[in-house]
Design an enzyme around this catalytic site. Sequence first.
Site: not given
Ligand code: URA
Length: 236
Positions: A105
Amino acid sequence: MAKLRLDKYLAEMGCGTRSQVKEAIRKGRACINGEPVKSVDRKVDTTTDQVMFDKQPVSYVEMEYYMLNKPAGVVSATEDHRHKTVLDCIHQKQRSDLFPVGRLDIDTEGLLLITNDGALCHQLLSPKKHVDKCYYVETSENIPEETAALFCEGVDIGEQTLTLPAKLELLSPTSAYITICEGKFHQVKRMFEAVGTKVTYLKRLSMGSLVLDSSLAYGEYRTLTDSEIRALKGEV
Ligand code: URA
C-alpha cells in the site's frame, strides 16, 4: 550467444519505445562495433557486439533484480500520474520492462522486489505457492490476547474463505511481527480490523527467503546477490 534485433535491444534497454528507436535507428543514431547501422532488424550479439546510441554505449542486461526499502508515499506501480512510483526510486535501472513483485500500500514501507523476471514473480505470488511474508506492525489499540490463536486458525476478512493460518509474535501491546502466506488486498490491515484494532504502521521485512537489508534507508535499493536470486528461485 544470444541474438536480438537492434530495435528490440535498444527498446529493452530503455532508449525509447519500439517506434521511437526504429525512427532513431533509421536516422543513423545507432552504431554496432563502431559502424552506423540503419536497419532496425539488424541482429545484435548481446555478448560480443558493442552497441552505441546517440554516441553513448548501451550494454545489454537480460535480467535485473533490485531490493528496495520502499518509503511511504510511493506507489507500487510502474507508472502513475500523481505519485512517485517504486520504479522512479531505481535510478540505476537499465531495462524498460521492470515491475514490482506484488504491491505494498502507499503507506506501507519495507521490502519490495523489483525485476523483469516474470517466472520468478509467478513463483512468489501464485496463491498456490504460499510464500511467507513477514511484516512489522503497529496498532492503534492493544492487540487482544487471543489474536495469535485467532490468526493461527484463520480470520474472517469478508472473503469467501477464512485467511490461511498466520503467525503473530507480539513485541508490545501495540506492536508485533505477523507472517502471512497469501496476499489478499490490504490483508494485514483487514486481519487486524477483524480483531478490533487498526494498523497505524506497516513494514514488510521479508518475502520467502529474501530479507530486507537493514543497511538500506527508506528509498534506498541495491541489486540482489547471486545467492539471494538462487535462493528465491529455489535453486539452493
Ligand atoms: N497488507 C496490507 O494491509 N497492506 C500491505 O501493504 C501489505 C499487506
